[in-house]
Write an enzyme that holds these catalytic residues in place. Structure first.
Site: not given
Ligand code: MG
Length: 507
Positions: A382, A387
């Site tokens: 990933e 974020e």
């Protein structure tokens, strides 16, 4: 499309066009680009400078210590010590003038290979002062190391000793070799299997017909060490493949290449220029409300115009305080369409983030293999480009997850950066990604870099699953393990995306 985007995009397209018709680039920095920067010759710093100039090649000299350590140094001695007669340990106390230790060939090659698809690493194998045989043996050890480090496609070998080149060719007839000593004609070299000639410039002045002869034989034409304007112009005029020089910037100035060339070519983008739902040819939806492994509180809806829409050149991903199937909030999670494969290159997303406790917007990537159930998380890998959790305003995070390093174990590769105004300003969140590593950028500024093999010798899929096709995800989660407590006043809240652009290397 809004006018500012047309202008920007035209600029990028022009830049790509200019790059595609770029001038010849024959510049090989002799012992790295040391001179104008007052760096030590053959230092890691001089190599790094040559890489940053974008030179076609960077040359360096290799010798071996008594205990078989390959090191980079021009002279047979280092601070008065005879390199071939002392141990590597004995060389470490003396430092180059910039504080570096004498570089090992391994460090040099790894530095030279990292994030570099352009600059050739030109290895000069020095003949041994001890014996001819030892010189040939050293050549074999160099080629072994190059193979072990998987940098064979990036290197060329040069030597004054024809037997060293013969030995390299014997081990692997496909290696790229150039002879330095100047007494053999192109035809004679060709018969031995040598790929090219890299002769002192006066040799070519004396034997001008060798230039055409080498070209006719399709051999590499290189010349050393050309430092003054008149000579540089002569070899440019004769279209040498390479010109080895102590003055790379001067040579670039002569060929009008003083500006860094555009590295990237735009290959896919969405400027969000048509109002309404996102373009189905470009985007798909992940739909559902199962918490997504993080106990998230939103239900993601597909084709829901209130949760994801385009207006005035921008994509809005909106979380609403609205019940759907027992969950209190709706939102959207867009993924790039399955026909769009992302592997390597540059990805840039310009976005403005939602404000408030409980928001958790993300710009991130998962591989195709998780869609096809070939691999599950975290084995698949990933890449989190950005974020942000609203409880921690302005702190943007970037992370990589793999089987060995992930957030369940708490040992994921991660980094954060505190910005000023993620809510009111668009920032560009991006990566540059190739087979060697991933660099993370905000507004074009590098702030985190990681590369394959960084953790120990870990280059397996378990430790580095970032060499397969991925897809991009844009979503706004609410609450969950990281988003945390949800402030009821935040709704509606939105992540606004100005553009998504994907580039491939132009080099
Ligand atoms: Mg040399």
């Amino acid at each position: 499309m809004p006018i500012y985007k047309i202008l920007l995009l035209s600029f990028f397209l022009m830049a790509s066009l200019i790059a595609s018709i770029k001038a010849q680039d024959p510049v090989v920095a002799h012992r790295g680009a040391w001179k104008e920067n007052n760096l030590p010759e053959n230092s890691i710093a001089s190599l790094t400078k040559a890489l940053s100039l974008g030179c076609a090649g960077s040359e360096f000299d290799v010798r071996m210590t008594a205990d078989s350590m390959l090191v980079v140094n021009h002279d047979p001695t280092y601070f008065g010590k005879d390199i071939e007669k002392v141990k590597y340990e004995d060389l470490k106390s003396d430092r180059l003038k910039n504080g570096e230790m004498i570089p090992t060939l391994e460090d040099y090659l790894l530095t030279g290979a990292r994030m570099n698809h352009h600059t050739r690493l030109v290895i000069e194998i020095k003949p041994s002062e001890i014996s001819k045989e030892r010189g040939k043996w050293i050549a074999g050890e160099v080629i072994k190391l190059v193979d072990k480090l998987k940098v064979a496609s990036k290197v060329d070998y040069i030597s004054f000793d024809i037997d060293i080149l013969k030995e390299l060719i014997r081990v692997n007839p496909k290696v790229s070799t150039q002879y330095l000593n100047g007494e053999l004609s192109p035809k004679e070299l060709k018969e031995i299997g040598v790929s090219g000639l890299d002769y002192h410039y006066k040799v070519f002045y004396k034997n001008p017909k060798w230039i055409q002869e080498a070209k006719d034989l399709k051999m590499i034409l290189n010349v050393w060490t050309v430092n003054n304007k008149k000579d540089l112009k002569f070899f440019l005029k004769h279209k040498f493949d390479y010109i080895t020089t102590n003055e790379p910037s001067l040579l670039y100035a002569i060929i009008k290449k003083s500006e860094p060339k555009p590295k990237w070519k735009l290959v896919w983008n969405d400027e969000f220029d048509k109002d309404g739902l996102p373009d189905d040819a470009k985007w798909s939806y992940d739909v559902g409300g199962h918490g997504w492994g993080n106990n998230e509180k939103q239900y993601y809806l597909g084709h829901s115009i209130e949760n994801s829409y385009i207006k005035d050149g921008r994509l809005y991903i909106v979380a609403l305080n609205k019940t759907h199937e027992q969950l209190s909030y709706t939102s959207a999670k867009l993924t790039t369409h399955e026909k769009i494969e992302l592997q390597y290159g540059k990805i840039e997303v310009s976005a403005k983030l939602p404000r408030g406790k409980g928001t958790w917007p993300a710009i991130w990537m998962l591989p195709e293999t998780i869609k096809t159930n070939e691999e599950s998380w975290p084995l698949c890998g990933e890449i989190d480009i950005m974020e942000h959790v609203g409880k921690d305003p302005n702190v943007v995070h970037t992370s990589l997850h793999s089987e060995l390093y992930n957030h369940i174990k708490g040992n994921q590769l991660t980094f954060f950066n505190t910005l000023n105004d993620v809510f009111d300003q668009f920032h560009t969140y991006g990566i540059e990604w190739d087979e060697n590593g991933i660099k993370f950028f905000i507004d074009g500024q590098l702030f985190f870099e990681t590369y394959k093999g960084q953790r120990g010798s870990d280059t397996s899929n378990e430790g580095w699953p970032f060499d397969k096709p991925y897809f991009l995800i844009l979503n706004l989660a609410i609450g969950g393990n990281w988003g945390g407590e949800i402030d009821p006043i935040i709704f509606p809240c939105e992540m606004i995306v100005d553009y998504v652009r994907v580039y491939k290397s132009n080099l």
